[in-house]
Scaffold this active site. Sequence first.
Site, mmCIF file in Angstrom:
data_model
loop_
_atom_site.group_PDB
_atom_site.id
_atom_site.type_symbol
_atom_site.label_atom_id
_atom_site.label_comp_id
_atom_site.label_asym_id
_atom_site.label_seq_id
_atom_site.Cartn_x
_atom_site.Cartn_y
_atom_site.Cartn_z
ATOM 1 N N ASP A 105 6.991 -5.669 2.130
ATOM 2 C CA ASP A 105 7.260 -4.988 3.401
ATOM 3 C C ASP A 105 8.408 -5.717 4.119
ATOM 4 O OD1 ASP A 105 6.097 -2.920 5.446
ATOM 5 O OD2 ASP A 105 6.058 -4.794 6.563
ATOM 6 N N HIS A 266 -0.394 0.838 0.658
ATOM 7 C CA HIS A 266 0.743 -0.003 1.033
ATOM 8 C C HIS A 266 0.478 -1.497 0.885
ATOM 9 C CE1 HIS A 266 4.371 -1.317 2.998
ATOM 10 N NE2 HIS A 266 3.702 -1.882 3.986
#
Length: 286
Positions: A105, A266
């Site tokens: 991320d 995610h």
Amino acid sequence: MLEDFIDERVDLGEVTLRVRHGGAGPAVLLVHGHPRTGATWHRVAPALAAAGLSVVVPDMRGYGASSAPPPLPDHAQQSKRAVAGDLAALMSHLGHERFAVAGHDRGCYVALRLALDHRDRVAGLVAMDGIPISEALDRCDARFASAYWHWFFFNQPDKPERAILADPDAWYALDEALMGAENHAEVRAAVHDPAVVRAMVEDYRAGLAVDQHHERADRAAGRTVACPTLVLWSSRDDLADLHGDPLAVWRPWAADLRGHAIDSGHHMAEEAPGAVITALRAFLGQ
């Protein structure tokens, strides 16, 4: 959680970083994303240490228990170049002059910056659930703006911090069952801290300011990643849906490139640690 790791604060001058580190062997630096801390790696880091690696798990500047300098008008204090400089100094402090780095991320952008700015020190780059910021912005359309609206909202002055701090639990909706109780408690404490929230938002502001300009300067100068590069993305997230084949996006940045999807949402280090461990060990030769 990471109970066999040394847990310490390292004063680097401009900032003091919390870092957990353990194991022995070739070094790998694991860099978390937003709004996580180093605890996001708690299911991955011990397995890598047991496989014969020296594993370093910091909180990035401004995140978790690490400090951050006051904001600057151009947000450069939270730039990926500044964060990468912290982590390069941290690795030197711990005795690791050459190391691999895996970033997830927002940490993916820091890992890329480390590989570009400290080419002689980074032995391998793992980019997880991200493409370079400038590439994302160049591809920005209504779908991207709708899915990543927070990039642009966080760029506004003051309002993001006020919105988040009005109810951090509602804003982040952290899933304790998914994260694990200790990781959840650590991240929840962080997102209730106004200084941490300000620094995390500044991370995004830097992304739309100095960070994209640094990447564009690299592209104009023909600077690319010199080390082997592994790209991992979550099959149940939206990276490939928004940008197509992530490897095609990364190919101009790294000649020695490979990668694949991980069956996960995610936060893959929390949701699919086994697959992440397998991928990292294969890439790092452990």
